[in-house]
Write a protein that holds these residues in place. Structure first.
Motif, PDB file in Angstrom:
ATOM      1  N   GLU A 172      -1.342   0.900  -4.059  1.00 19.60           N
ATOM      2  CA  GLU A 172      -1.435  -0.243  -5.206  1.00 19.60           C
ATOM      3  C   GLU A 172      -1.602  -1.313  -4.600  1.00 19.60           C
ATOM      4  N   LEU A 173      -0.815  -1.662  -3.625  1.00 18.50           N
ATOM      5  CA  LEU A 173      -0.645  -2.828  -2.755  1.00 18.50           C
ATOM      6  C   LEU A 173      -2.409  -3.179  -2.063  1.00 18.50           C
ATOM      7  N   LYS A 214      -4.747  -4.255  -4.791  1.00 18.74           N
ATOM      8  CA  LYS A 214      -4.510  -5.744  -5.056  1.00 18.74           C
ATOM      9  C   LYS A 214      -5.009  -6.631  -4.206  1.00 18.74           C
ATOM     10  N   ASP A 215      -4.741  -6.394  -2.539  1.00 20.18           N
ATOM     11  CA  ASP A 215      -5.411  -7.086  -1.902  1.00 20.18           C
ATOM     12  C   ASP A 215      -7.107  -7.134  -1.820  1.00 20.18           C
ATOM     13  N   ALA A 225       2.474   4.103  -4.090  1.00 25.84           N
ATOM     14  CA  ALA A 225       2.853   2.540  -4.246  1.00 25.84           C
ATOM     15  C   ALA A 225       2.152   1.668  -3.353  1.00 25.84           C
ATOM     16  N   GLU A 226       1.933   2.294  -1.924  1.00 27.20           N
ATOM     17  CA  GLU A 226       1.168   1.509  -0.998  1.00 27.20           C
ATOM     18  C   GLU A 226      -0.333   1.173  -1.196  1.00 27.20           C
ATOM     19  N   ALA A 235      -2.726  -1.557   6.939  1.00 28.39           N
ATOM     20  CA  ALA A 235      -1.787  -0.799   6.023  1.00 28.39           C
ATOM     21  C   ALA A 235      -2.362   0.723   5.802  1.00 28.39           C
ATOM     22  N   ARG A 241      -5.559  -6.746   7.074  1.00 25.71           N
ATOM     23  CA  ARG A 241      -4.208  -6.408   6.438  1.00 25.71           C
ATOM     24  C   ARG A 241      -4.288  -4.960   5.665  1.00 25.71           C
TER      25      ARG A 241
END
Ligand SMILES: Nc1nc2c(ncn2[C@@H]2O[C@H](COP(=O)(O)OP(=O)(O)OP(=O)(O)O)[C@@H](O)[C@H]2O)c(=O)[nH]1
Ligand SMILES: [Mg+2]
Length: 441
Positions: free
Chosen positions: A411-412, A415-416, A408-409, A390, A386
């Motif tokens: 940050e995701l 998180k992963d 923002a991307e 991304a 994933r």
């Protein structure tokens, strides 16, 4: 945790001995109760003792007390190494349950170790792999991961992602007239560097199934080089037909064997004849395919055929495979020649040089595995995939995206990545990981 838990840590059923684990604040009390003594035991020392149920002796066992925080879980822990009888195990558990000690859920000891900062999730998952490792080498490699190697790599990547995100955020905060810290080329470069690191981890995880199923070792060479003879020698039985006719082997022949605790898939191939007949030609195409997908190549050269072998390799544009570290040059029939070329000299006839060759094969596969092996669970691999998708998408579109969207991307992505080591992972994820463990782990 306020509760104290217990479980049998050894495989279920009858055995010579069984180990019962207890973890939590009531552990020490349980030790004293079971041994019918009031003295506090010295931590980390194994001590023989009678085990009691009330006044009744039920077994003679070895007891160990680990004092918090110096234990696997980080809590007070007691281990009871009793005899493996089911009745004894049951009796001991009954004494513990009567004290309000609870039956541990699967993986609960590891889960407590995680919450107490003793291990991270990746290390816990490595313990699982170690328990289920089917061969020695695999177990050794799982141990490396247990030492936190994988978590270190992930933290490294995370640092890069966070740094890029922070720089983008800083640019956003400045007014229009300020010179931005980053331009789109720099962003693309930073992303590319992160993607490379992710891909290294992915590639390493592909080695694991190979270690389980067998590393491909392909035997190639001109007709009559001695490939089939060597295959039979390595296997220890006659699998492939040997004859002095060139072109004896026309189809590939696969056979698995274990060397030094590692599984191999040996592949004998049709000799590389530069002027083949129609059937032979199909065989040779297969040989070439095998060269391309091999993990290890044994290039067999019989006396006097070195330049002819080289010419064939060049004519088929295979040099990159042959000049790579995964190829071992094997000079055959040393009993009838005095070749001093760089490589391994063998005589299948006289059984000389074979041990040197197998040692080389083993060390080469361990090198390949050790520099890169990653033991990833399905959960981890899903996250890695994933993240890679991304980041690749972001890299492709970076030119047209505003800084706040990229940030923002990222940050995701961060998180992963945190989920991989369990940092900031939510309760549901933690639960689902540890509930896959066995009881007592
Ligand atoms: N003297 C000697 N002869 C060998 C040795 N190894 C193989 N040979 C002989 O070489 C010939 C060819 O051996 P193979 O193993 O069939 O060779 P190959 O590379 O599989 O040949 P193709 O299948 O035709 O490509 C046979 O006559 C073998 O007995 C060796 O170590 N010493
Ligand atoms: Mg052959």
């Amino acid at each position: 945790m306020n509760t104290t838990i217990t479980a049998i840590a050894t495989a279920s059923g009858r055995g010579a001995i069984a180990v019962i684990r207890v973890s939590g604040p009531k552990s020490l009390g349980a030790y004293k109760l079971l041994t019918n003594s009031t003295a506090t035991p010295t931590p980390n020392q194994i001590k023989p003792a009678w085990i009691y149920e009330g006044k009744q002796k039920i077994d003679h066992a070895m007891m160990v007390y680990f004092k918090a925080p110096n234990s696997f879980t980080g809590e007070d822990v007691v281990e009871i190494h009793c005899h493996g009888s089911k009745v004894v195990q049951r009796n001991i558990l009954d004494v513990l349950f009567a004290e309000g000690i609870e039956a541990a859920k699967p993986g609960e000891f590891s889960e407590r170790a995680y919450y107490n900062g003793k291990i991270d999730v990746a290390q816990a998952e490595a313990i699982m792999e170690l328990v289920s490792a089917e061969n020695t080498q695999l177990a050794r490699l799982a141990t490396r991961q247990l030492a936190g190697e994988f978590s270190k790599q992930i933290k490294d990547i995370l640092r890069e992602v966070t740094k890029l995100g922070a720089t983008l955020a800083a640019d956003l905060d400045f007014s229009e007239e300020d010179l931005p810290l980053l331009d789109s080329t720099m962003i693309a470069e930073a992303l590319a560097s992160i993607i490379t690191k992710i891909n290294i981890i992915k590639a390493g995880s592909e080695i694991l199934p190979k270690l389980r199923e067998g590393i491909n070792v392909v035997l190639i060479g001109l007709p009559n080089a001695g490939k089939s003879t060597l295959l039979n020698t390595l296997l220890g039985f006659d699998r492939s037909i040997v004859s002095d006719q060139a072109g004896t082997t026309r189809d590939t022949i696969n056979e698995t064997a274990e060397l030094g605790g590692i599984n191999y898939q040996f592949i004998d191939t049709a000799g590389l004849n530069s002027k083949p007949g129609a059937v032979e030609k199909i065989g040779i195409e297969k040989s070439i395919e095998n060269i391309k997908s091999a993990d290890i190549i044994l290039l067999l050269i019989e006396p006097g055929q070195e330049s002819k072998t080289k010419a064939f390799i060049e004519s088929k544009n295979l040099i990159e495979y042959i000049d790579s570290p995964k190829t071992i040059k094997v000079f055959t029939k040393s009993d009838i020649s005095n070749n001093k070329s760089k490589g391994i000299q063998i005589s299948a006839l006289k059984k000389s040089g074979i041990k040197e060759l197998t040692d080389k094969i083993i060390s080469l596969s361990l090198d390949q595995a050790q520099t890169s092996l990653q033991i990833l669970t399905e959960r981890q691999l899903n996250i890695i995939n994933r993240v890679e998708q991304a980041l690749t998408k972001l890299e492709d579109e970076a030119q047209n995206l505003s800084f706040d969207i990229i940030s923002a991307e990222l940050e995701l992505v961060a998180k992963d990545l945190n989920e991989l080591t369990g940092e900031h992972a939510n309760q549901q994820i933690i639960d689902s990981i540890f509930r896959n463990f066995c009881i007592g782990k």
